[in-house]
Design an enzyme around this catalytic site. Structure first.
Site, short mmCIF file in Angstrom:
data_model
loop_
_atom_site.label_atom_id
_atom_site.label_comp_id
_atom_site.label_asym_id
_atom_site.label_seq_id
_atom_site.Cartn_x
_atom_site.Cartn_y
_atom_site.Cartn_z
N CYS A 37 -0.55 11.14 -3.03
CA CYS A 37 -0.43 10.52 -1.71
C CYS A 37 -1.44 11.10 -0.73
O CYS A 37 -1.67 10.52 0.34
CB CYS A 37 0.99 10.68 -1.17
N ARG A 90 2.40 10.19 14.05
CA ARG A 90 3.61 9.63 13.45
C ARG A 90 4.17 8.58 14.38
O ARG A 90 3.78 8.45 15.52
CB ARG A 90 4.67 10.73 13.24
N LYS A 132 0.81 -1.21 0.00
CA LYS A 132 0.00 0.00 0.00
C LYS A 132 0.85 1.27 0.00
O LYS A 132 0.35 2.35 -0.35
CB LYS A 132 -0.95 0.01 1.20
N ASP A 133 2.13 1.16 0.40
CA ASP A 133 3.00 2.34 0.44
C ASP A 133 3.63 2.66 -0.91
O ASP A 133 4.24 3.73 -1.06
CB ASP A 133 4.12 2.14 1.47
N ARG A 159 -7.69 8.91 3.68
CA ARG A 159 -8.75 7.93 3.48
C ARG A 159 -9.41 7.57 4.80
O ARG A 159 -10.65 7.56 4.93
CB ARG A 159 -8.17 6.66 2.84
N ARG A 160 -8.59 7.27 5.81
CA ARG A 160 -9.14 6.91 7.11
C ARG A 160 -9.86 8.09 7.74
O ARG A 160 -10.93 7.93 8.34
CB ARG A 160 -8.02 6.41 8.03
N ARG A 204 2.43 4.59 18.42
CA ARG A 204 1.02 4.97 18.20
C ARG A 204 0.11 4.34 19.25
O ARG A 204 -0.82 4.99 19.74
CB ARG A 204 0.60 4.55 16.79
#
Length: 299
Positions: A235, A143, A77-78, A125-126, A149
């Protein structure tokens, strides 16, 4: 001895070690992990800065092109949707769970979060999906690696964060079933949960690594990533896509938020595909769904 370039985070090293084991088993060649620090590992840089596309992968690809390493492993996905001359994604091993999960204080679900709860994510998106479901939420950029996180929730700095289930699975972090975000609420990122094994085109390694390919997974992520290409995603584009291949049918659902005149639209399509290796057809399905998304701007 094959040299496998890897970022230094726990997740990157875990994923690289997984692929190294597959390579050694399939090819009979030992793999040495070569740590590479990337710009994306610098917490001072914003992940959503549009001037820095592919922030996690550029340095790995530079090392690959320079011959410092023989192969690298990416979270698929990156990867930016545009290919890099001289490099090829030689294999997509069997995909992990593509779902997103909400990790919250007290294992609260999205509906159970308190009013104006603080939820951490740097993904457009999230963020778009969270605010569609709960417009009262305060979405804050985050980050750091997974532990950092998770620590934002355990310390009370945030009420919840959103992470990819596949990453948590790979480092052995269990999450309750209720934490999974249903795709009707949040479609995953294109190719989320999949790994991309990349190498140089020159030489025999690409053909050897192809034995690691899981055809249904490659088929699904090909369709999903074609959506990115079709909507001309950057992005910062809020685009979700989820494809599944089973029993000769390829299904694809995708959505788009706040891009090229589209406020929000979701589209679905299915294709009879007897051979999961027909990547051209899978790619075209993704382009067709992307066109339907953009067409939805007027309705």
């Amino acid at each position: 001895m094959l040299r496998l370039g890897t970022r230094t985070s726990l997740l990157a090293r875990t994923q690289s070690t997984l692929v190294a084991g597959l390579v050694e088993k399939a090819l009979g060649e030992p793999c040495e992990l070569v740590p590479i620090r990337t710009d994306g590992d610098d917490p001072a840089l914003r992940l959503d800065a549009p001037s820095r596309p592919g922030i996690f992968v550029a340095t790995l690809r530079e090392a690959l092109l320079a011959g410092s390493v023989d192969l690298v492993v990416h979270s698929f996905k990156d990867l930016p949707s545009a290919p890099v001359p001289g490099l090829v994604v030689a294999a997509v091993p069997e995909r992990g769970d593509p779902a997103d999960v909400l990790v919250a204080t007290g294992d609260a679900t999205l509906a159970q979060l308190p009013p104006r709860a603080r939820v951490g994510t740097s993904s457009p998106r999230r963020a778009a999906a969270l605010l569609r479901a709960r417009p009262d939420l305060r979405v804050e950029p985050v980050r750091g690696n997974i532990d950092t996180r998770l620590g934002l929730v355990s310390s009370g700095t945030l009420d919840a964060i959103v992470l990819a289930k596949a990453g948590l699975d790979r480092i052995g972090r269990a999450v309750p079933q209720a934490a999974l975000l249903d795709p009707t609420v949040m479609l995953p990122a294109p190719a989320q949960g999949a790994l991309a094994v990349e190498c140089r085109l020159d030489g025999p390694l690409a053909a050897l690594l192809a034995t690691l390919d899981h055809s249904p997974s490659r088929c699904a992520v090909t369709a999903e990533r074609a959506v990115l290409q079709g909507v001309e995603a950057a992005c910062t584009t809020a685009v979700g896509a989820h494809a599944q291949y089973a029993a000769g049918i390829l299904e694809l659902r995708a959505d788009l938020s706040g891009h090229r005149g589209v406020a929000y639209v979701q589209r679905y399509a299915a294709l009879a595909l007897p051979d999961s290796g027909d990547l051209a057809a899978a790619h075209q399905l993704g382009l067709d769904v992307a066109a339907a998304l953009l067409d939805g701007a007027g309705r």
